[in-house]
Write an enzyme that holds these catalytic residues in place. Structure first.
Site, mmCIF file in Angstrom:
data_model
loop_
_atom_site.group_PDB
_atom_site.id
_atom_site.type_symbol
_atom_site.label_atom_id
_atom_site.label_comp_id
_atom_site.label_asym_id
_atom_site.label_seq_id
_atom_site.Cartn_x
_atom_site.Cartn_y
_atom_site.Cartn_z
ATOM 1 N N ASN A 10 0.856 -1.195 0.000
ATOM 2 C CA ASN A 10 0.000 0.000 0.000
ATOM 3 C C ASN A 10 0.888 1.239 0.000
ATOM 4 O O ASN A 10 2.111 1.136 -0.012
ATOM 5 C CB ASN A 10 -0.932 -0.030 1.220
ATOM 6 N N LYS B 269 8.681 -17.067 -10.637
ATOM 7 C CA LYS B 269 7.962 -15.948 -11.256
ATOM 8 C C LYS B 269 6.779 -16.486 -12.079
ATOM 9 O O LYS B 269 6.947 -17.420 -12.878
ATOM 10 C CB LYS B 269 8.935 -15.183 -12.149
ATOM 11 N N ALA C 153 1.486 1.142 11.529
ATOM 12 C CA ALA C 153 1.821 0.513 10.243
ATOM 13 C C ALA C 153 0.564 0.126 9.482
ATOM 14 O O ALA C 153 -0.455 -0.221 10.081
ATOM 15 C CB ALA C 153 2.682 -0.722 10.480
ATOM 16 N N LYS D 61 -13.889 -1.385 15.079
ATOM 17 C CA LYS D 61 -12.525 -1.938 15.111
ATOM 18 C C LYS D 61 -12.001 -1.935 16.552
ATOM 19 O O LYS D 61 -11.416 -2.913 17.024
ATOM 20 C CB LYS D 61 -11.636 -1.071 14.201
#
Ligand SMILES: Cc1cc2nc3c(=O)[nH]c(=O)nc-3n(C[C@H](O)[C@H](O)[C@H](O)COP(=O)(O)O)c2cc1C
Length: 403
Positions: A211, A289, A275, A338
């Site tokens: 993010n 990959k 964080a 929350k």
């Protein structure tokens, strides 16, 4: 950096070394921090720089002569000693160190130092051999015992052409150290873990889920708690920020690592979960990959470990657990949920849809506890950190966990 120097009065003594001219920059920067600076030059310092330069910068007289009737009338040496919040000697010569360590008082500055019971700070600067001389070392040891704060010189290229230890600490660092000395250390004795920055959840060896968290808010909180005396561990994802000095920094990547470190540090008093840890990770990481195939790929995601919830619900939960929430809708309701669901004490909520938070130096947050919501105005992230720190100090005071 929170400015603890505002409205302080500092007496600067400049001694006669090659770095004397740097004290002019120091004065300018202290003035920017709204410090009232008085200045004494030793007789030797006047051989390196003209008092008039100081006087024009300060906008008033500098002092230097113990036996000057006019100076003594204007401000007696005893008054100079008691008028300031701290006396700083920058730069401080080997000669001056020796005199201070032995209580010698043969000029105005040394008399003022002897007559003062205020904080004393020195920043030595000299040739490397001088600095390494046993006499200088012994004198510095004595000053340390007398509680004089010593801002140790750095290694670098010296005016005499040699490279070694003896260079005056950078003015910016000196300001930071003096500022820290003035910080109210209400949280000393307490330990804190602060998380910051983004998590990175690997998909295959070259791709990841993450993010836009910059880490600024978490770093500011860690610095602020440290400035107030807490022993801080900063657990951080990848950021481009400068590492704050004097606190433990642990760099991590994914949610598991954030959790492992936060749990390994228990018990501690304060946990601030700033964080942005990914809610999801891929169910199974690809070991090679992923190659292009048929236009589509299905990634199965599963919920990540919830670090805030785990720390909030652990048996030896920190005395105060603070979470952050970033929402795009229903900010207060989602954030309150929350708080209850995870069991933390406070939530700092920010709307990441209506304002640019990631990477910005500004933030507009709401402060949520079990029974109240406070809407804070938009402010710089370091100010948000300062306000949260104030709340933390009040919490520990109210609960008689600190004096
Ligand atoms: C050109 C020159 C540069 C000097 N630089 C330093 C220095 O950087 N550090 C130091 O301790 N002494 C230095 N000295 C020696 C001091 O000036 C000397 O010890 C003086 O007595 C210091 O007086 P004060 O401590 O009262 O200011 C230097 C001397 C000269 C001539």
């Amino acid at each position: 950096m929170t400015n603890f120097l505002e409205n302080k009065r500092i007496l600067l003594i400049v001694t006669g070394g090659i770095a004397s001219y740097k004290s002019l920059d120091l004065i300018r920067r202290l003035q920017e921090k709204k410090v009232k600076v008085d200045c004494i030059l030793t007789e030797s310092a006047k051989k390196f720089i003209n008092p008039i330069t100081f006087e024009s910068l300060l906008g008033r007289k500098v002092y230097s002569n113990l036996f000057s009737l006019s100076q003594e009338k204007e401000m007696s040496h005893i008054k100079l000693a008691s008028n300031s919040d701290a006396i700083v000697v920058i730069p401080c010569t080997a000669n001056f160190i020796a005199k201070m360590a032995n209580g010698i008082a043969d000029d105005l500055s040394l008399n003022v130092l002897l007559a003062s019971n205020k904080i004393k700070i020195i920043a030595p600067a000299m040739n490397t051999n001088m600095f390494n001389n046993e006499a200088v070392k012994l004198n510095l040891k004595s000053l340390n015992k007398m509680n004089v704060k010593i801002l140790s010189p750095k290694k670098g290229k010296l005016a005499c052409g040699t490279v070694g230890t003896g260079k005056l600490m950078e003015i910016e660092e000196i300001i930071e150290k003096i500022n820290n000395i003035f910080s109210p250390r209400e949280l000393s004795g307490l330990t804190a873990v602060v998380t910051a920055g983004p998590s990175i959840e690997m998909i295959d060896p070259v791709r990841y889920l993450s993010n836009f968290s910059s880490g600024i808010q978490g770093y500011e909180i860690a610095k602020s708690l440290h400035n107030h005396g807490a022993k801080v561990t900063l657990v951080t994802g990848k950021t481009s920020l400068d590492e704050p000095k004097d606190l433990e920094i642990i760099k991590v990547t994914d949610a598991e690592e954030f959790y492992k470190i936060c749990v390994s540090k228990l018990p501690y008093d304060i946990f601030v979960s700033t964080a942005a840890i990914s809610d999801w990770k891929v169910k199974k990481k690809f070991s090679n990959k992923i190659k292009k195939n048929n236009n589509e790929i299905n990634l199965v995601l599963r919920e990540n470990i919830d670090v805030l919830k785990k720390i909030s619900q652990t048996k030896n939960k920190p005395k105060l657990v603070i979470g952050f929430s970033a929402e795009t809708t229903n900010l207060i309701n989602f954030s309150k949920n929350k708080l209850f669901k995870k069991g933390c004490d406070w939530i700092i909520a920010n709307n990441v849809k209506t304002q640019l938070v990631f990477g910005s130096n500004y933030n507009q947050v709401s402060f949520i506890t079990k029974n109240k919501v406070e809407y804070w105005r938009k402010m710089k992230k370091y100010e948000v950190a300062k306000k949260i720190t104030k709340k933390i100090v009040n919490f520990f005071k109210k609960n008689k966990l600190i004096l």
